[in-house]
Write an enzyme that holds these catalytic residues in place. Structure first.
Site, PDB file in Angstrom:
ATOM      1  N   SER A 156     -48.242  26.557 -17.349  1.00  0.00           N
ATOM      2  CA  SER A 156     -47.263  25.631 -17.528  1.00  0.00           C
ATOM      3  C   SER A 156     -47.388  24.605 -16.326  1.00  0.00           C
ATOM      4  O   SER A 156     -48.481  23.795 -16.327  1.00  0.00           O
ATOM      5  CB  SER A 156     -45.994  26.512 -16.925  1.00  0.00           C
ATOM      6  N   MET A 157     -46.615  24.586 -15.108  1.00  0.00           N
ATOM      7  CA  MET A 157     -47.125  23.898 -14.076  1.00  0.00           C
ATOM      8  C   MET A 157     -48.523  23.848 -13.362  1.00  0.00           C
ATOM      9  O   MET A 157     -49.350  23.152 -12.801  1.00  0.00           O
ATOM     10  CB  MET A 157     -46.254  23.703 -12.677  1.00  0.00           C
ATOM     11  N   TRP A 181     -47.176  21.906 -18.402  1.00  0.00           N
ATOM     12  CA  TRP A 181     -45.911  20.972 -17.796  1.00  0.00           C
ATOM     13  C   TRP A 181     -46.266  20.054 -16.895  1.00  0.00           C
ATOM     14  O   TRP A 181     -46.993  20.578 -15.988  1.00  0.00           O
ATOM     15  CB  TRP A 181     -44.884  21.987 -17.429  1.00  0.00           C
ATOM     16  N   ASP A 202     -41.909  26.398 -27.613  1.00  0.00           N
ATOM     17  CA  ASP A 202     -41.903  26.493 -26.008  1.00  0.00           C
ATOM     18  C   ASP A 202     -40.453  25.606 -25.662  1.00  0.00           C
ATOM     19  O   ASP A 202     -40.417  24.447 -26.054  1.00  0.00           O
ATOM     20  CB  ASP A 202     -43.026  25.818 -25.391  1.00  0.00           C
ATOM     21  N   HIS A 234     -42.620  29.985 -24.152  1.00  0.00           N
ATOM     22  CA  HIS A 234     -43.200  29.244 -23.023  1.00  0.00           C
ATOM     23  C   HIS A 234     -44.408  30.281 -22.642  1.00  0.00           C
ATOM     24  O   HIS A 234     -45.319  29.897 -21.749  1.00  0.00           O
ATOM     25  CB  HIS A 234     -42.352  29.082 -22.031  1.00  0.00           C
TER      26      HIS A 234
HETATM   27  O1  9J3 Z   1     -44.561  26.004 -14.461  1.00  0.00           O
HETATM   28  C1  9J3 Z   1     -43.177  26.000 -15.226  1.00  0.00           C
HETATM   29  O2  9J3 Z   1     -42.978  26.783 -15.891  1.00  0.00           O
HETATM   30  C2  9J3 Z   1     -42.717  24.829 -15.319  1.00  0.00           C
HETATM   31  C3  9J3 Z   1     -41.537  24.843 -15.595  1.00  0.00           C
HETATM   32  C4  9J3 Z   1     -40.412  23.966 -15.504  1.00  0.00           C
HETATM   33  O3  9J3 Z   1     -39.345  24.361 -15.585  1.00  0.00           O
HETATM   34  O4  9J3 Z   1     -40.432  23.050 -14.589  1.00  0.00           O
HETATM   35  C5  9J3 Z   1     -39.418  21.998 -14.289  1.00  0.00           C
HETATM   36  C6  9J3 Z   1     -39.133  21.838 -12.881  1.00  0.00           C
END
Ligand code: 9J3
Length: 290
Positions: A156-157, A181, A202, A234
């Protein structure tokens, strides 16, 4: 006259040492000939130990997983978890990658809410930490790390962070974002081989606004691949068992191919090994052949 002879001999000897070192150094392959079974097994061929990394390391600490009884040096991989997550969210990748011959650090970030850019900084600090440990006599990983062969990934991030890392540091040799993300999906500066592990359904980092345009933004001249887990949410790639073990299989193969320069893994990178119809994947894209 003896002395004038000795010097050419010494030069020859030194030259031969360099030739042998170059030949030996050219082969970074580790482990047996890969098979489908080897790549989908819950663990690879090498025994693994772990080393706890304290928060005083500079990022948020974490865990180093390393091949304990097999001679190195090995490539190094730094993985970052996502927003609000700790290392435990992606911990399954540690033993899997290490057992295939990668010294792998899974980090905690300095706080769980930092953005992908800061995650990238900390992920790269962790790479440096592992390389330095590999040069420190007394460390359990002394002599086990090849600092020239570095890879990044994350969830994700943390996946967004790995794309940022690759764009900032083209000496990174392989990139493996999982359900990435980022606020920007544009990465036209990436030249390092990149495998995006995407999750079809996702809801948090929808592929249509994250993984897919990220992949498309990477230049066509870059060695890149995109696989999407059919029906995946996700967290579909948080563990190597995701997608019916497809993410572990193709993730390990991609890292072997590009961090170890190991052409034995070609059937799982550019071979006809990714059936979409009826399989666990909903989509495959690549710039194959590499
Ligand atoms: O790292 C992640 O799961 C990002 C997900 C997310 O909702 O970022 C929004 C600020």
């Amino acid at each position: 006259m003896i002395s004038t002879r000795r010097f050419p001999m010494r030069r020859l000897a030194i030259g031969l040492v360099f030739v042998f070192a170059a030949v030996l150094g050219a082969c970074d392959w580790r482990g047996p000939t890969p098979t489908e079974q080897l790549l989908t097994a819950s663990t690879g061929p090498f025994a693994v130990s772990t080393l706890a990394v304290p928060t005083s390391a500079g990022f948020g600490g974490g865990t180093i997983y390393y091949p304990s009884t097999t001679p190195g040096p090995f490539a190094v991989v730094s993985l970052s978890p996502g927003f609000t997550e700790s290392q435990s969210a992606i911990a399954g990748w540690g033993p899997r990658l290490a057992s295939h011959g990668f010294v792998t650090i899974i980090i905690n970030t300095s706080n769980p809410f930092i953005d992908p850019s800061q995650r990238s900084t900390e992920q790269r600090q962790a790479l440096t930490y592992v390389v330095t440990q590999g040069q420190t006599s007394g460390s359990p990983i002394f002599g086990k790390v090849d600092g020239q062969r570095r890879g990044v990934g994350g969830h994700s991030m943390g996946g967004g962070a790995s794309l940022i890392s690759a764009q900032a540091d083209p000496t990174i040799r392989a990139v493996m974002p999982m359900a990435p993300w980022n606020s920007s999906a544009s990465f036209p500066g990436i030249t390092s081989p990149t495998l995006i592990l995407a999750c079809q359904n996702d809801g948090i980092a929808p592929v249509g606004s994250h993984a897919s345009p990220m992949y498309n933004s990477i230049p066509a001249s870059t060695k890149k691949e995109y696989i999407s887990v059919a029906g995946g949410d996700h967290s579909c790639a948080n563990a190597p068992t995701g997608g019916g073990s497809a993410v572990g299989k193709f993730g390990v193969a991609f890292l072997k191919r590009f961090l170890d320069n190991d052409g034995r893994y070609d059937p799982w990178t550019c071979g006809a090994s990714k059936p979409v119809a009826g399989g666990s994947l909903s989509e495959v894209r690549s710039t194959c052949p590499f």
